[in-house]
Design an enzyme around this catalytic site. Structure first.
Site, PDB file in Angstrom:
ATOM      1  N   GLY A  43       0.606  -1.335   0.473  1.00  0.00           N
ATOM      2  CA  GLY A  43      -0.316   0.382  -0.031  1.00  0.00           C
ATOM      3  C   GLY A  43       0.464   1.436   0.119  1.00  0.00           C
ATOM      4  CD  GLU A  98       1.582   0.306   6.626  1.00  0.00           C
ATOM      5  OE1 GLU A  98       2.075   0.694   5.646  1.00  0.00           O
ATOM      6  OE2 GLU A  98       0.983   0.047   7.028  1.00  0.00           O
ATOM      7  CG  ASP A 102      -8.243  -0.780  10.077  1.00  0.00           C
ATOM      8  OD1 ASP A 102      -8.667   0.319  10.415  1.00  0.00           O
ATOM      9  OD2 ASP A 102      -7.949  -1.850   9.728  1.00  0.00           O
TER      10      ASP A 102
HETATM   11  P1  IMP Z   1      -3.562  -2.548  10.899  1.00  0.00           P
HETATM   12  O1  IMP Z   1      -2.442  -3.678  11.103  1.00  0.00           O
HETATM   13  O2  IMP Z   1      -5.137  -2.537  11.264  1.00  0.00           O
HETATM   14  O3  IMP Z   1      -3.554  -0.872  11.424  1.00  0.00           O
HETATM   15  O4  IMP Z   1      -3.197  -2.253   9.710  1.00  0.00           O
HETATM   16  C1  IMP Z   1      -3.309  -1.999   8.249  1.00  0.00           C
HETATM   17  C2  IMP Z   1      -3.376  -2.337   7.427  1.00  0.00           C
HETATM   18  O5  IMP Z   1      -4.412  -2.555   6.666  1.00  0.00           O
HETATM   19  C3  IMP Z   1      -3.007  -1.351   6.247  1.00  0.00           C
HETATM   20  O6  IMP Z   1      -1.263  -1.054   5.658  1.00  0.00           O
HETATM   21  C4  IMP Z   1      -3.689  -1.463   5.026  1.00  0.00           C
HETATM   22  O7  IMP Z   1      -2.622  -2.643   4.297  1.00  0.00           O
HETATM   23  C5  IMP Z   1      -4.938  -2.049   5.406  1.00  0.00           C
HETATM   24  N1  IMP Z   1      -6.136  -1.311   5.397  1.00  0.00           N
HETATM   25  C6  IMP Z   1      -6.731  -0.784   6.958  1.00  0.00           C
HETATM   26  N2  IMP Z   1      -7.192   0.272   6.636  1.00  0.00           N
HETATM   27  C7  IMP Z   1      -7.816  -0.091   5.470  1.00  0.00           C
HETATM   28  C8  IMP Z   1      -8.722   0.675   4.538  1.00  0.00           C
HETATM   29  O8  IMP Z   1      -9.361   1.758   5.074  1.00  0.00           O
HETATM   30  N3  IMP Z   1      -8.227   0.824   3.126  1.00  0.00           N
HETATM   31  C9  IMP Z   1      -7.969  -0.649   2.739  1.00  0.00           C
HETATM   32  N4  IMP Z   1      -6.532  -1.237   3.060  1.00  0.00           N
HETATM   33  C10 IMP Z   1      -6.635  -0.872   4.574  1.00  0.00           C
END
Ligand code: IMP
Length: 180
Positions: A43, A98, A102
């Site tokens: 991403g 990054e 999320d």
């Molecule tokens: P985390 O470990 O839950 O913080 O996830 C982070 C990763 O989840 C990001 O690098 C994205 O690849 C994916 N992600 C989280 N939210 C979104 C979104 O709204 N759109 C697209 N990808 C997301």
């Protein structure tokens, strides 16, 4: 408007302006230093490409890839390195880039892992943040924008590997995914 795309959150122009502001902050903070910019695949690659071209410092780039999301909008919570850095970061100033934070689980894991390699410093730059979803404590040093709990696509962000190439960031239309 593309099929599956809802409201536009950030236009191409707004994104480019914000990227320039972030790069200016980074340039100022790291004056006299050389940095290694570490992109989290996949991403971050578009944001990182724009960002590094605006950072007026000597820098090198490297990438790390972790398994996180599948083709749904659920976080698996499972984070493991599927592609590691090519170079050592020992004693280096590392800036992790990054696309979106999320739950924070991904960055939490990556930060801990990179810190164990003894960099001189480690900071995080993320374009988007969904603070209401946080499960792991993560300090984002440079942030583009905070967004509410909606699934965003475009500017590197995908849904089932689609929409990454959009130059703007939009909300995925609700009919595209199963509600969390
Ligand atoms: P985390 O470990 O839950 O913080 O996830 C982070 C990763 O989840 C990001 O690098 C994205 O690849 C994916 N992600 C989280 N939210 C979104 C979104 O709204 N759109 C697209 N990808 C997301």
């Amino acid at each position: 408007m593309l099929k599956g795309i809802g409201k536009v959150l950030f236009t191409e122009e707004a994104i480019q302006n914000r990227v320039k502001e972030l790069a200016a902050e980074i340039t100022e903070d790291y004056q006299g230093k050389e940095i290694i910019v570490v992109g989290i695949l996949t991403g971050a690659f578009i944001f990182m490409a724009d960002l590094i071209r605006e950072i007026k410092l000597p820098l090198t780039v490297d990438f790390i890839d972790v398994a996180s999301y599948g083709s749904s909008t659920y976080s698996s919570g499972v984070v493991r390195i599927v592609k590691d850095l090519e170079k050592s970061i020992e004693n280096a100033h590392v800036l992790v880039v990054e696309d979106i934070v999320d739950t924070g689980l991904t960055l939490n894991y990556i930060s801990q892992n990179l810190l164990s390699r003894h960099p001189a410093s480690l900071k995080i730059c993320a374009f988007l943040d969904k603070p209401s979803r946080r499960q792991a404590p993560i300090k984002v040093d440079y942030l583009g924008y905070k967004i509410p709990d909606e699934f965003a696509v475009g500017y590197g962000l995908d849904f089932a590997e689609k929409y990454r190439s959009l130059p703007y960031i939009a909300v995925l239309a609700p009919e595209e995914y199963i509600k969390r």
